[in-house]
Design an enzyme around this catalytic site. Sequence first.
Site, mmCIF file in Angstrom:
data_model
loop_
_atom_site.group_PDB
_atom_site.id
_atom_site.type_symbol
_atom_site.label_atom_id
_atom_site.label_comp_id
_atom_site.label_asym_id
_atom_site.label_seq_id
_atom_site.Cartn_x
_atom_site.Cartn_y
_atom_site.Cartn_z
ATOM 1 N N ARG A 159 0.866 -1.179 0.000
ATOM 2 C CA ARG A 159 0.000 0.000 0.000
ATOM 3 C C ARG A 159 0.901 1.227 0.000
ATOM 4 O O ARG A 159 2.027 1.182 0.494
ATOM 5 C CB ARG A 159 -0.908 0.014 1.223
ATOM 6 C CG ARG A 159 -1.852 -1.187 1.339
ATOM 7 C CD ARG A 159 -2.653 -1.121 2.621
ATOM 8 N NE ARG A 159 -3.602 -2.224 2.734
ATOM 9 C CZ ARG A 159 -3.337 -3.393 3.301
ATOM 10 N NH1 ARG A 159 -2.131 -3.610 3.814
ATOM 11 N NH2 ARG A 159 -4.250 -4.346 3.353
ATOM 12 N N LYS A 182 -3.210 -3.152 7.662
ATOM 13 C CA LYS A 182 -4.462 -2.794 8.315
ATOM 14 C C LYS A 182 -4.713 -3.697 9.517
ATOM 15 O O LYS A 182 -4.443 -4.889 9.478
ATOM 16 C CB LYS A 182 -5.630 -2.922 7.326
ATOM 17 C CG LYS A 182 -5.612 -1.879 6.221
ATOM 18 C CD LYS A 182 -6.833 -2.021 5.334
ATOM 19 C CE LYS A 182 -6.868 -0.943 4.263
ATOM 20 N NZ LYS A 182 -8.052 -1.059 3.387
ATOM 21 N N HIS A 250 -3.122 2.720 -5.819
ATOM 22 C CA HIS A 250 -3.690 1.468 -5.319
ATOM 23 C C HIS A 250 -3.878 0.456 -6.445
ATOM 24 O O HIS A 250 -3.801 -0.756 -6.219
ATOM 25 C CB HIS A 250 -5.026 1.730 -4.628
ATOM 26 C CG HIS A 250 -5.539 0.545 -3.869
ATOM 27 N ND1 HIS A 250 -4.897 0.037 -2.760
ATOM 28 C CD2 HIS A 250 -6.619 -0.242 -4.076
ATOM 29 C CE1 HIS A 250 -5.563 -1.009 -2.303
ATOM 30 N NE2 HIS A 250 -6.611 -1.206 -3.095
ATOM 31 N N ARG A 253 -0.959 -1.876 -6.726
ATOM 32 C CA ARG A 253 -1.008 -3.013 -5.798
ATOM 33 C C ARG A 253 -1.952 -4.081 -6.351
ATOM 34 O O ARG A 253 -1.663 -5.276 -6.294
ATOM 35 C CB ARG A 253 -1.478 -2.519 -4.433
ATOM 36 C CG ARG A 253 -1.825 -3.603 -3.418
ATOM 37 C CD ARG A 253 -2.161 -2.927 -2.087
ATOM 38 N NE ARG A 253 -2.991 -3.739 -1.217
ATOM 39 C CZ ARG A 253 -2.536 -4.663 -0.367
ATOM 40 N NH1 ARG A 253 -1.245 -4.896 -0.300
ATOM 41 N NH2 ARG A 253 -3.364 -5.331 0.400
ATOM 42 N N HIS A 276 -4.168 -9.972 3.409
ATOM 43 C CA HIS A 276 -5.607 -10.094 3.597
ATOM 44 C C HIS A 276 -5.919 -11.089 4.708
ATOM 45 O O HIS A 276 -5.292 -12.146 4.801
ATOM 46 C CB HIS A 276 -6.285 -10.555 2.303
ATOM 47 C CG HIS A 276 -6.303 -9.513 1.241
ATOM 48 N ND1 HIS A 276 -6.469 -9.798 -0.093
ATOM 49 C CD2 HIS A 276 -6.175 -8.163 1.313
ATOM 50 C CE1 HIS A 276 -6.450 -8.685 -0.800
ATOM 51 N NE2 HIS A 276 -6.269 -7.678 0.029
ATOM 52 N N TYR A 285 -10.498 -9.468 -4.837
ATOM 53 C CA TYR A 285 -9.528 -8.416 -5.167
ATOM 54 C C TYR A 285 -8.823 -8.698 -6.482
ATOM 55 O O TYR A 285 -8.469 -7.790 -7.212
ATOM 56 C CB TYR A 285 -8.521 -8.346 -4.029
ATOM 57 C CG TYR A 285 -7.646 -7.127 -4.017
ATOM 58 C CD1 TYR A 285 -6.399 -7.153 -4.605
ATOM 59 C CD2 TYR A 285 -8.053 -5.957 -3.401
ATOM 60 C CE1 TYR A 285 -5.567 -6.049 -4.583
ATOM 61 C CE2 TYR A 285 -7.235 -4.846 -3.370
ATOM 62 C CZ TYR A 285 -6.001 -4.892 -3.956
ATOM 63 O OH TYR A 285 -5.185 -3.791 -3.932
#
Length: 307
Positions: A159, A182, A250, A253, A276, A285
């Site tokens: 990211r 995250k 983004h 990625r 993830h 994704y």
Amino acid sequence: MISAALADALDRWLVHSGAIEGKAGATLVAYRHDVSTFLTFMTLHHGGPQGFAAIAQIEVADMRAWMAQMRGTGLSSRSLARALSAVKGFYTWLAAREGFEPTAVLAARAPKFQRNLPRPLEVDDARRLMDRVEVQSNEPWVAARDLAVITLLYGSGLRISEALSLTGEDYPLPDVLRMTGKGGKQRLVPVLPIAAAAVKDYVRRTPYAPVAGAPLFRGVRGGALSPRIIQKMIEQVRLQLGLPASATPHALRHSFATHLLAAGGDLRSIQELLGHASLSTTQAYTAVDAAHLMQIYDRAHPRARSE
């Protein structure tokens, strides 16, 4: 509109979510708004202050009424699903501490919505973008900096916030980076030789030598490089090359994951590289056409191999 006891409980849950679960500041702000709105609705819905005893008696009909009211305000399915997730998190935490049954709230189903996935760049377009980034700035060290950042996004699936979080201690880049993404989730990310070389070239050219505790990537005045600088630079390159508006930091990625899968990478490994929490997120994704996925399936399935 919310009882003092519930307001205090909400504060404590948010502290727990930030300190223990590693939720980001923006996420906690959204949680506070969503749960406060829910508790305020229940207060008005039942015609009086909602303490722990009253909130423990929420029924399925109450949840339906809240969700209908939220949709009536024009809230999108995506936003309502996010709000419901926050409410369930708070209610689960509260139920465990107050000893009541949270089934009615947890049984509420989020509305379905279509995920808006970033579109990957074509491989040739990704190459063209990187070639243009290398000569975009008149200042050689700035051009080297921008190329180093872009190479990390596309070559390692970072990211933009992760790339810009690197500090002087991270240089020279190791073969494998330990990144915190995250929710405080850590993952190991291999560093391609081309990415390490791009960062090395940037450090060789920059007037700001790597310093412990300071950002590795600097702005022209020596401060931390802003993500917006990289975003604006890619916007300029996108317009020059005639690339679609979906060509963003983004998207690089996303392109990393999609191109890796198209080259034969397996979803589980890509899930780990992207950080993830669930494989379903990676499946959504990585937008690879169904025909290619079937080819991978045919090669991998035991029955297919035995024929």
